[in-house]
Scaffold this active site. Structure first.
Site, PDB file in Angstrom:
ATOM      1  N   LYS A  74       0.863  -1.180   0.000  1.00  0.00           N
ATOM      2  CA  LYS A  74       0.000   0.000   0.000  1.00  0.00           C
ATOM      3  C   LYS A  74       0.898   1.229   0.000  1.00  0.00           C
ATOM      4  CE  LYS A  74      -3.821   2.131   2.616  1.00  0.00           C
ATOM      5  NZ  LYS A  74      -4.754   1.977   3.754  1.00  0.00           N
ATOM      6  N   SER A 149      -9.794   2.203   2.721  1.00  0.00           N
ATOM      7  CA  SER A 149      -8.870   2.935   1.890  1.00  0.00           C
ATOM      8  C   SER A 149      -7.887   2.050   1.137  1.00  0.00           C
ATOM      9  CB  SER A 149      -8.087   3.923   2.755  1.00  0.00           C
ATOM     10  OG  SER A 149      -7.286   3.228   3.703  1.00  0.00           O
ATOM     11  N   SER A 173     -10.098  -0.304   6.957  1.00  0.00           N
ATOM     12  CA  SER A 173      -9.501  -0.273   5.612  1.00  0.00           C
ATOM     13  C   SER A 173      -8.769  -1.523   5.161  1.00  0.00           C
ATOM     14  CB  SER A 173      -8.569   0.916   5.483  1.00  0.00           C
ATOM     15  OG  SER A 173      -9.333   2.071   5.269  1.00  0.00           O
TER      16      SER A 173
HETATM   17  N1  GLN Z   1     -13.369   4.608   6.092  1.00  0.00           N
HETATM   18  C1  GLN Z   1     -12.712   5.024   7.273  1.00  0.00           C
HETATM   19  C2  GLN Z   1     -12.223   6.445   7.123  1.00  0.00           C
HETATM   20  O1  GLN Z   1     -12.499   7.017   6.140  1.00  0.00           O
HETATM   21  C3  GLN Z   1     -11.586   4.095   7.622  1.00  0.00           C
HETATM   22  C4  GLN Z   1     -10.376   4.298   6.801  1.00  0.00           C
HETATM   23  C5  GLN Z   1      -9.226   3.473   7.262  1.00  0.00           C
HETATM   24  O2  GLN Z   1      -9.391   2.473   7.953  1.00  0.00           O
HETATM   25  N2  GLN Z   1      -8.039   3.920   6.900  1.00  0.00           N
HETATM   26  O3  GLN Z   1     -11.578   6.977   7.963  1.00  0.00           O
END
Ligand code: GLN
Length: 488
Positions: A74, A149, A173
Site C-alpha cells: 500500500k 482505503s 480499511s
Molecule cells: N473509512 C474510514 C475512514 O475514512 C476508515 C479508513 C481506514 O481504515 N483507513 O476513515
C-alpha cells in the site's frame, strides 16, 4: 501460476519449478496489462533486482518460506526506490530515504516488491475515490468501487496482479476492501505491527496487516510482519508467535457470538443472506451460534469521526511545504506559503478532516467532543470484553457482516461524506477497541446489478487471538470455495 496461493507459490519456488525472476516478470506483465489503476508506482528494474537476490538465496539454500514470493505494498508504507505518495498530491514526488519496518521485514524475508498500491488520500475513505491519482476499479465489476482505503491492495489480490499485499486499517480499511473485492484480510491487535514508516493518519487506531487469497497465507504474512519495534512507541513487546499454529484445529464446540446490532435496519438483504449462510456453514463445522449484544455499536461512527480527525489534524500538520512534500510555486510571506501549499496539496476529504479535527480539539470544544468521544470509546471496548472475556464470557469469536452493502457504484457517494462514513458501521468498533478482525469471502450479492459483487464475513476476536481467527477462517475455507472464485 498467478492463480496459486502464496503457500503454493512458495512450494513452486522451493522445488525450482519456477524462479523468482520468472514469477516477478509474470506478475509485472499482468500489472502492465491491467486497467484497474490498482498500482501507482511500478519499477521493473528495482523489482527484478530483488528477484535476482531471491533467486541466489534460493539456489544457495538460504531461503525461507517467503523468499522469492512477490508482494505489493500500500502506498502508505514508505519505500526506498519506489515513490511513496499516500494517494496525495502533497507527496506526489516523494521518495523516502528509508523503508518502513514492515517493508524491511518483508525484504529481509526475501519477498519481491512488485510496486506500490493505490489508496485513499492518507487512508481517508471507504471507496478509494479520494485518491489524487484517481480511483481503483473493482475487478469484479469495473463500475464499482473496490472499497477503501486499501482499495488498491484488495483489487490487486482479487485480480491476481499480486499474490499478497500490505494494507492498513484505521477504521476498517483492511476488512472493508477485502470484503468488497472477495479476498481475505486481517487487521491484527493494535500494536502488533510496527507503524514506523507507515504514514500516520490516526495514530491510536492505525494498524498494518496483510491481504491475500487465504487465511493460511495471511498467517504466513503476519509471521513476518509482526514483532516489537523500538522505533514505534506503541509497538507491543511480545514473544514471536506462529500465527499458523492452530489452522487445523477443529471448530467443534466453538461459540460464535452474533451481535444483534450487526443485523438491524441498514443491512442489505443480500449481504445478510450470504452472512447467515456462512453462519450455518459454521454450525455444520461444529460451532454453536450465540446471540450477543454490542449496544454501543451505533456510537462508533460519531466517536470515530471525532477521534480520527482529531489525530489526523495533528499528524498532518507536518506537511507544511518546508521539509518535504508539495510547496506552492508562488507565495508571499511564510504564512502564505503554508496556506497555499496545504490548500493545493490536500484534497477535499483531507481538508474536511483537518477542519473537524482542529475544531474538536480547540479550547471550549475539547471537553464536549474529544473527551466525550474518548469516554465512549472506552465503553465500546467494554462491550466487546463483556462478550469475549471474563467469567461470564459468552463466546470465543464474534461474526457478522463487514459492510452493510456490497460494493456501490463509483460516484454514488462521492458528494456525500456522511454516506461514506455510514458504510463503516460494522468495522469501526473493532478498531476503536484495538481488537483483531478479519474479512473472508462468503458469497455474492443478489440482483442483476449486484450479481457479481462479493460479500465478506467479519470475524472478530479478543486481543492476541489472531491464531484462532485464522483457524476459524481456514476451516471455513477448507469447507467452501468462495475464496477461490475469481473475477473474469
Ligand atoms: N473509512 C474510514 C475512514 O475514512 C476508515 C479508513 C481506514 O481504515 N483507513 O476513515
Amino acid at each position: 501460476m498467478h492463480k496459486l496461493t502464496l503457500k503454493e507459490l512458495s512450494a513452486q519456488l522451493q522445488a525450482r519449478k519456477i524462479s523468482a525472476t520468472e514469477l516477478a516478470t509474470l506478475f509485472l506483465d499482468r500489472i502492465d496489462a491491467s486497467d484497474l489503476n490498482a498500482f501507482l508506482h511500478v519499477d521493473r528494474e528495482l523489482t527484478l533486482a530483488q528477484a535476482k537476490v531471491a533467486d541466489s538465496r534460493l539456489s544457495d539454500n538460504n531461503a525461507g518460506q517467503l523468499t522469492g514470493v512477490p508482494i505489493a505494498h500500500k502506498d502508505i508504507f514508505v519505500t526506498r526506490g519506489w515513490r511513496t505518495t499516500a494517494g496525495s498530491r502533497m507527496l506526489d514526488n516523494y521518495v523516502s530515504p528509508f523503508d518502513a519496518t514492515v517493508v524491511e521485514q518483508f525484504n529481509a524475508a526475501g519477498m519481491v516488491t512488485l510496486g506500490k498500491l493505490n489508496c485513499d488520500e492518507f487512508a481517508m475513505g471507504s471507496g478509494n475515490e479520494n485518491s489524487y491519482f484517481g480511483p481503483t476499479l473493482n475487478p469484479w465489476d469495473k463500475r464499482a468501487v473496490p472499497g477503501g482505503s486499501s482499495g488498491g491492495s484488495a483489487a490487486a489480490v482479487a485480480a491476481r496482479l499480486a499474490p499478497a499485499a500490505t494494507a492498513t486499517d484505521t477504521g476498517g480499511s483492511i476488512r472493508q476492501p477485502a470484503s468488497l473485492c472477495g479476498v481475505t484480510g486481517i487487521k491484527p491487535t493494535y500494536g502488533s505491527v510496527s507503524r514506523y514508516g507507515m504514514i500516520a493518519f490516526a495514530s491510536s487506531l492505525d494498524q498494518g496487516g496483510p491481504i491475500a487469497k487465504t487465511a493460511e497465507d495471511c498467517g504466513l504474512l503476519l509471521n513476518a510482519m509482526t514483532g516489537f519495534d523500538e522505533r514505534d512507541s506503541t509497538s507491543l513487546q511480545r514473544p514471536k508467535e506462529d500465527f499458523t499454529r492452530a489452522l487445523n484445529d477443529s471448530l467443534q464446540g466453538l461459540r460464535i457470538g452474533v451481535p444483534k446490532e450487526f443485523f438491524g435496519a441498514g443491512l442489505a438483504a443480500d449481504v445478510e443472506a450470504a452472512v447467515r449462510a456462512a453462519l450455518s456453514e459454521f454450525e455444520k463445522l461444529g460451532a454453536q451460534l450465540v446471540e450477543i449484544s454490542l449496544p454501543k455499536t451505533e456510537l462508533s461512527i460519531p466517536v470515530y469521526y471525532v477521534i480520527a480527525p482529531a489525530e489526523a489534524s495533528s499528524n498532518l500538520s507536518r506537511f507544511d511545504g518546508v521539509r518535504y512534500g508539495h510547496r506552492a510555486a508562488d507565495y508571499g510571506n511564510l504564512d502564505d506559503m503554508y496556506r497555499k501549499s496545504r490548500a493545493e496539496g490536500f484534497g477535499e476529504e483531507v481538508k474536511r478532516r483537518i477542519l473537524v479535527g482542529s475544531y474538536v480539539l480547540s479550547h471550549g470544544y475539547y471537553d464536549a467532543y474529544y473527551l466525550q468521544a474518548q469516554k465512549i470509546r472506552r465503553l465500546i471496548a467494554q462491550d466487546f470484553q463483556n462478550a469475549l472475556a471474563g467469567a461470564n464470557r459468552q463466546c470465543d469469536v464474534i461474526m457478522g457482516p463487514v459492510s452493510p452493502t456490497v460494493a456501490w457504484d463509483l460516484g454514488d457517494k462521492t458528494n456525500d461524506p456522511v454516506a461514506n462514513y455510514l458504510a463503516d458501521i460494522f468495522t469501526l468498533s473493532t478498531s476503536l477497541a484495538g481488537l483483531p478482525g478479519m474479512s473472508i469471502p462468503c458469497g455474492f450479492g443478489q440482483g442483476e446489478k449486484n450479481g457479481k459483487r462479493p460479500v465478506g464475513l467479519q470475524i472478530i476476536g479478543n486481543y492476541f487471538d489472531e491464531a484462532r481467527l485464522l483457524n476459524v477462517a481456514h476451516q471455513f475455507q477448507q469447507a467452501t470455495d468462495w475464496h477461490l472464485r475469481e473475477p473474469v
